[in-house]
Design a protein around this motif. Structure first.
Motif, PDB file in Angstrom:
ATOM      1  N   ALA A 196      34.752  50.620  39.438  1.00  8.97           N
ATOM      2  CA  ALA A 196      34.931  49.764  40.612  1.00  8.97           C
ATOM      3  C   ALA A 196      35.338  50.588  41.837  1.00  8.97           C
ATOM      4  CB  ALA A 196      35.958  48.678  40.328  1.00  8.97           C
ATOM      5  N   ILE A 197      36.158  51.630  41.633  1.00  7.99           N
ATOM      6  CA  ILE A 197      36.581  52.483  42.758  1.00  7.99           C
ATOM      7  C   ILE A 197      35.367  53.056  43.490  1.00  7.99           C
ATOM      8  CG2 ILE A 197      37.692  54.681  43.394  1.00  7.99           C
ATOM      9  CD1 ILE A 197      39.714  54.308  41.282  1.00  7.99           C
ATOM     10  N   VAL A 198      34.413  53.579  42.730  1.00  2.00           N
ATOM     11  CA  VAL A 198      33.296  54.286  43.368  1.00  2.00           C
ATOM     12  C   VAL A 198      32.061  53.408  43.565  1.00  2.00           C
ATOM     13  CG1 VAL A 198      33.929  56.657  42.845  1.00  2.00           C
ATOM     14  CG2 VAL A 198      32.792  55.301  41.099  1.00  2.00           C
ATOM     15  N   ASN A 199      32.138  52.142  43.158  1.00  4.85           N
ATOM     16  CA  ASN A 199      31.033  51.212  43.391  1.00  4.85           C
ATOM     17  C   ASN A 199      31.570  49.953  44.061  1.00  4.85           C
ATOM     18  OD1 ASN A 199      28.543  52.403  41.857  1.00  4.85           O
ATOM     19  ND2 ASN A 199      30.303  52.696  40.496  1.00  4.85           N
ATOM     20  N   PRO A 200      32.053  50.113  45.315  1.00  6.71           N
ATOM     21  CA  PRO A 200      32.732  48.981  45.951  1.00  6.71           C
ATOM     22  C   PRO A 200      31.803  47.790  46.207  1.00  6.71           C
ATOM     23  CG  PRO A 200      32.455  50.820  47.480  1.00  6.71           C
ATOM     24  CD  PRO A 200      32.037  51.316  46.143  1.00  6.71           C
ATOM     25  N   HIS A 201      30.495  47.979  46.019  1.00  4.77           N
ATOM     26  CA  HIS A 201      29.548  46.885  46.258  1.00  4.77           C
ATOM     27  C   HIS A 201      29.275  46.078  44.988  1.00  4.77           C
ATOM     28  CE1 HIS A 201      27.234  50.039  44.421  1.00  4.77           C
ATOM     29  NE2 HIS A 201      26.198  49.236  44.286  1.00  4.77           N
ATOM     30  N   ALA A 202      29.948  46.432  43.881  1.00  4.41           N
ATOM     31  CA  ALA A 202      29.669  45.754  42.611  1.00  4.41           C
ATOM     32  C   ALA A 202      30.805  44.814  42.226  1.00  4.41           C
ATOM     33  CB  ALA A 202      29.482  46.784  41.503  1.00  4.41           C
ATOM     34  N   THR A 203      30.445  43.689  41.620  1.00  6.22           N
ATOM     35  CA  THR A 203      31.443  42.820  41.014  1.00  6.22           C
ATOM     36  C   THR A 203      31.350  42.991  39.500  1.00  6.22           C
ATOM     37  OG1 THR A 203      31.498  41.176  42.765  1.00  6.22           O
ATOM     38  CG2 THR A 203      32.058  40.407  40.560  1.00  6.22           C
ATOM     39  N   ILE A 204      32.475  43.269  38.863  1.00  3.82           N
ATOM     40  CA  ILE A 204      32.476  43.454  37.405  1.00  3.82           C
ATOM     41  C   ILE A 204      33.475  42.494  36.777  1.00  3.82           C
ATOM     42  CG2 ILE A 204      32.743  45.122  35.523  1.00  3.82           C
ATOM     43  CD1 ILE A 204      32.231  47.356  37.486  1.00  3.82           C
ATOM     44  N   ILE A 205      33.003  41.760  35.781  1.00  6.26           N
ATOM     45  CA  ILE A 205      33.878  40.823  35.069  1.00  6.26           C
ATOM     46  C   ILE A 205      34.017  41.351  33.647  1.00  6.26           C
ATOM     47  CG2 ILE A 205      34.158  38.449  34.269  1.00  6.26           C
ATOM     48  CD1 ILE A 205      32.092  37.839  36.657  1.00  6.26           C
ATOM     49  N   TYR A 206      35.228  41.736  33.292  1.00  6.61           N
ATOM     50  CA  TYR A 206      35.442  42.442  32.020  1.00  6.61           C
ATOM     51  C   TYR A 206      36.408  41.670  31.136  1.00  6.61           C
ATOM     52  CZ  TYR A 206      37.547  45.964  28.922  1.00  6.61           C
ATOM     53  OH  TYR A 206      38.041  46.639  27.830  1.00  6.61           O
ATOM     54  N   THR A 207      36.001  41.394  29.906  1.00  7.21           N
ATOM     55  CA  THR A 207      36.875  40.722  28.944  1.00  7.21           C
ATOM     56  C   THR A 207      37.115  41.661  27.780  1.00  7.21           C
ATOM     57  OG1 THR A 207      35.724  38.684  29.515  1.00  7.21           O
ATOM     58  CG2 THR A 207      37.207  38.599  27.630  1.00  7.21           C
ATOM     59  N   ASN A 208      38.368  42.041  27.546  1.00  7.86           N
ATOM     60  CA  ASN A 208      38.652  42.977  26.457  1.00  7.86           C
ATOM     61  C   ASN A 208      38.819  42.234  25.129  1.00  7.86           C
ATOM     62  OD1 ASN A 208      41.269  42.057  26.225  1.00  7.86           O
ATOM     63  ND2 ASN A 208      42.193  43.779  27.312  1.00  7.86           N
ATOM     64  N   PRO A 209      38.954  42.939  24.016  1.00 12.59           N
ATOM     65  CA  PRO A 209      39.009  42.266  22.710  1.00 12.59           C
ATOM     66  C   PRO A 209      40.216  41.340  22.549  1.00 12.59           C
ATOM     67  CG  PRO A 209      38.529  44.595  22.431  1.00 12.59           C
ATOM     68  CD  PRO A 209      38.918  44.416  23.852  1.00 12.59           C
ATOM     69  N   LYS A 210      41.227  41.504  23.405  1.00 11.26           N
ATOM     70  CA  LYS A 210      42.361  40.573  23.338  1.00 11.26           C
ATOM     71  C   LYS A 210      42.084  39.326  24.181  1.00 11.26           C
ATOM     72  CE  LYS A 210      45.347  44.603  23.301  1.00 11.26           C
ATOM     73  NZ  LYS A 210      46.036  45.431  24.294  1.00 11.26           N
ATOM     74  N   ALA A 211      40.828  39.187  24.647  1.00 12.30           N
ATOM     75  CA  ALA A 211      40.397  38.049  25.464  1.00 12.30           C
ATOM     76  C   ALA A 211      41.101  38.006  26.816  1.00 12.30           C
ATOM     77  CB  ALA A 211      40.568  36.734  24.707  1.00 12.30           C
ATOM     78  N   GLU A 212      41.605  39.168  27.261  1.00 12.26           N
ATOM     79  CA  GLU A 212      42.155  39.243  28.617  1.00 12.26           C
ATOM     80  C   GLU A 212      41.006  39.522  29.579  1.00 12.26           C
ATOM     81  OE1 GLU A 212      46.299  41.357  27.069  1.00 12.26           O
ATOM     82  OE2 GLU A 212      44.621  42.542  27.831  1.00 12.26           O
ATOM     83  N   GLN A 213      40.962  38.781  30.677  1.00 13.80           N
ATOM     84  CA  GLN A 213      39.849  38.973  31.599  1.00 13.80           C
ATOM     85  C   GLN A 213      40.300  39.681  32.880  1.00 13.80           C
ATOM     86  OE1 GLN A 213      37.478  35.624  33.299  1.00 13.80           O
ATOM     87  NE2 GLN A 213      35.955  36.353  31.835  1.00 13.80           N
ATOM     88  N   LEU A 214      39.474  40.617  33.301  1.00 14.13           N
ATOM     89  CA  LEU A 214      39.744  41.366  34.527  1.00 14.13           C
ATOM     90  C   LEU A 214      38.541  41.152  35.441  1.00 14.13           C
ATOM     91  CD1 LEU A 214      41.592  43.610  35.829  1.00 14.13           C
ATOM     92  CD2 LEU A 214      40.012  45.257  34.819  1.00 14.13           C
ATOM     93  N   ILE A 215      38.781  40.594  36.622  1.00 14.02           N
ATOM     94  CA  ILE A 215      37.661  40.373  37.545  1.00 14.02           C
ATOM     95  C   ILE A 215      37.811  41.312  38.732  1.00 14.02           C
ATOM     96  CG2 ILE A 215      36.420  38.694  38.967  1.00 14.02           C
ATOM     97  CD1 ILE A 215      37.429  36.525  37.112  1.00 14.02           C
TER      98      ILE A 215
END
Lengths: 526, 526
Positions: A196-215
């Motif tokens: 995300a730091i080097v791709n400021p034009h991208a949106t990434i939605i990440y869900t880890n195995p503990k079902a925690e979501q990072l948008i």
């Protein structure tokens, strides 16, 4: 029958897939933890490349699901242009197949190995096929189940059908693999954040195995400029490659060949090269003998040719790199530098460096290093690459940090280094570290020094200011005693004297802060 | 036409030769100095393998000729069995072609890349073809000039003819390449010397570019025992490989398949596996579905199976390894240890360690480390492999050496480590260092500790003896004074008293030397 014949009977070709099946550590599948990262990385890098090429603002969903024991399901979805039906099999289940190897342009992917290797690893460790859904604009989505036949390095289609997929276009990959999920500096979490730091034009939605979501939402709606393709530059060509180009060219005269198959060669330059090489302008490329080609190489070496164009590479830019770093690191001082493009082996590249100092960072540890190549974070093999070498060989003591010989400096500092190039030279197919090319190390060092000088000014100012402040503080501590003495001598009230003295000290402090530049926690030098 | 179609048009297969042409540093051709070593190494390793296979005592001639500027001619000749005519092209000018990849047996070469990569590098840097002469017993010698077509990864024959060659059988390779000749620990010279250490049955005649000749004569007329081929062990197989084996087997029942395609599986074990897996003995291998294969894997995991046989690996042996080290290093104490075979991923391996202490070695430097894999010296990437990790993680202070945490110990010591295995896991195709597999590191550490304890006893004895000796020396210094005093008290002649005291001291010293084991410079513990 002789022994030589017996030995001959055992001779066989090895398929590239068999080769990598056995040497999987070469592709980043050394262990279960790294395998998880590599799979996510290859898929996300491909998604970002495809979106960039199709001029789409990327939105990528990454989901990791723990299936029990060592099994994980990785699901990655993008809004890229999709892959046309006939190519799906080969893109995901054939090693060394892709669009990027033969194009001279900055891209994340290189050789058409990564994503097929990820599918192969999944297949080897769980026996499950890769499940791919692809939707091209205006068509129905296709769903495939794929295996890679390692004997032939060809895809096997186990299932294929039209499916409904509620999106305009994109690709969805589902892989089951043996893996291990862990946090830390070499984790999927770290990869996603640094991406995300080097791709400021991208949106990434990440869900880890503990079902925690990072948008991670995009911070700019602007697409980065597209990298242009370039032809090879005559000064970066080796004799063996020249031979091959001469054999394969469609042009029938040497002048045409030089003008059309290389960059920066006009009619005049072509003539000059050929006259230096004692070769006729109208000579046929295919007719050159070995000694003519050696002459040609000498002719090229003798001729001055302008450096290759650099619009084939697109750096992140000082402002965006610094902004990205500000998102990730809470510091008190930031600075950054994008160098002008340079050339190694005829290949243009740009180095960028950003620093973040102080703030919440610990001061008693080695500095934190973030490495990027073509906007992809590098998380492994830190000590074996050009970035590490450049940092430890830079004299950080001048810039106010502690450093032992040939060690990382110690202090509350994050150093981010980005190399953008048509062909970043990695130390392995797993693309974990940049090879020690002297030209690249030189550029990284220069960028580090430019940023280092700014840092040094800041750190030294801060140190001086702190020294002054301490002097003032010492005086402050003695204020009551002085006041009492002065009161006895002058007969003046002790309280008044003390008030007066304190006022003077405050003024003095303000003066110091103004002139020595004590940081207020948000200062930014540029 | 949509963007997906446009992208599809650019998709192409990459030839493995094109891939390595661009990524030559992966194969050990990072720079001109290393390129020279890699070319010699690949050719000599192949010669040694071929001689071993044909049961010939190897005699190998290596000649380096400086052709001006950066150009060198490398000529390597062996007395191996030769290569039959039809195979010469593919052996030297096709990557991933050879006899070794598919055989489960200890060999120097692995994947059929090395020597073709050497020819490719020569062709790329000088444009000159590889010149190969091969003589098979009872036939005329054949001479070929070869190029590798990188687009297709196929050999091109530029010239071929019968020639006279005054030898019974053998191969001669001549390559012109861009290179750099330098001495030191990573040089061709070091490689040749270390190769002789671990191949005491080979004679090597080496001429360097200064026309200095080094003749390393074989020290044993005995051929090392031949490594036997083995089949895979069920416990080392992954599900993906099992799938492939089931598809490709020629056996028609599961029992037959297990008994014939694996080692250590008899009728009883096969039945037990299948009953644990709930699969019928007569089931057809090709009929198994994905879930049956998962069952089969569980069945195998549940079943006890004897460890694989270990005659597929041939260590050097404690005696020969120590003798080899004695040739290279002048020390005062030697010891060695060959461990019993162990298994990783179903692959047997043996670790051997030898130490040489003291003598002419410097005591104030980090110890000297020699690394070998399948009797091939490893000269690069020392710090990134399993051997380095094992050494720095061993506590050498117990054995009387100085050592900082996670550093090489300091002292007059040479440590030689050899790994013999069917498939040594290298960190790169250039085969420069062993990957950090925990089982391998564990074995290396155990071998180091066994040797270390012997070393420790020696070093500590030596230290104690030295301390005693010093005490005696102090007394010795006072002898004249004591003698004078005693002479005054007793009236005895001072000279006689002194003589008497000296005699006593000498006896005492002899006693110390006998009991504490002061080295006489040639002692050898075993």
């Amino acid at each position: 029958m002789g022994i030589a014949d017996e030995l001959a009977k055992q001779q066989r070709a090895v398929s590239i897939a068999e080769f990598f099946e056995r040497n999987r550590h070469l592709l980043g599948f050394d262990n279960k933890k790294k395998a998880l990262l590599t799979v996510v990385k290859e898929a996300v890098d491909n998604s970002l490349d495809a979106c960039e090429e199709a001029k789409i603002l990327p939105q990528i969903t990454v989901e990791l699901i723990h299936m029990g024991e060592d099994r994980y399901r990785v699901i990655i979805e993008d809004n890229g242009p999709g892959i046309v039906q006939e190519h799906i099999g080969r893109v995901f289940a054939k090693l060394l197949y892709g669009s990027k190897f033969h194009s001279q342009r900055q891209q994340r992917g290189q050789q058409g190995i990564g994503i097929s290797a990820a599918c192969l690893y999944a297949q080897l460790t769980t026996g499950r096929p890769a499940k791919i859904t692809s939707k091209v604009e205006g068509k129905k989505a296709r769903y495939c189940e794929l295996r890679l036949d390692t004997k032939t390095n060809e895809p096997q289609l186990l299932a294929e059908r039209e499916v409904d997929w509620d999106c305009e276009h994109g690709v969805r990959i589902e892989l089951d693999l043996e893996a291990q999920y862990q946090g830390g500096s070499q984790s999927v979490d770290a990869y996603i954040k640094q991406t995300a730091i080097v791709n400021p034009h991208a949106t990434i939605i990440y869900t880890n195995p503990k079902a925690e979501q990072l948008i991670l939402t995009r911070v700019t709606q602007e697409l980065p400029p597209q990298a242009k393709e370039i032809k090879p530059h005559p000064h970066g060509i080796e004799i063996g490659v020249m031979q091959k180009m001469l054999e394969n060219t469609e042009h029938t005269t040497m002048q045409q060949f030089l003008m059309n198959d290389f960059c920066r060669v006009g009619a005049g330059t072509a003539k000059e090269i050929l006259s230096n090489a004692l070769i006729q302008v109208k000579a046929q490329p295919k007719s050159l003998r070995a000694q003519d080609i050696e002459q040609l190489m000498k002719g090229i070496a003798k001729t001055k040719i302008i450096a290759p164009p650099t619009d084939c590479i697109v750096p992140i830019g000082e402002e965006l790199l610094e902004a990205g770093l500000q998102k990730e690191v809470t510091a008190e001082f930031y600075c950054s530098k994008t160098r002008t493009p340079e050339i190694y082996h005829g290949i243009p590249f740009v180095v960028e460096v950003a620093l973040a100092y102080g703030g919440t960072q610990r001061g008693d540890n080695a500095v934190n290093v973030l490495r990027f190549a073509n906007k992809v974070p590098l998380l492994y093999q830190m000590r074996s690459g050009a970035v590490y070498k450049s940092i430890v060989e830079t004299g950080w003591r001048t810039y106010g940090l502690n450093q032992s010989t040939n060690q990382l400096p110690v202090g509350p500092l994050t150093i981010a280094v980005h190399l953008a190039s048509v062909w970043p030279p990695f130390t392995s197919e797993a693309k974990e570290a940049l090879a020690n090319y002297p030209q690249i190390i030189k550029e990284i060092k220069l960028a580090l020094q430019e940023c280092g000088r700014k840092l040094g000014r800041y750190v030294n100012k801060k140190k001086k200011a702190r020294a002054e402040q301490e002097r003032v503080s010492v005086f402050e501590a003695y204020t009551p005693v002085c006041a009492e003495l002065l009161s006895e001598i002058t007969g003046e009230s002790k309280v008044r004297i003390e008030q007066h003295m304190t006022q003077m000290l405050v003024k003095n402090k303000e003066f110091i802060m103004k002139n020595k530049g004590i940081p207020d926690g948000h200062e930014k030098e540029n």
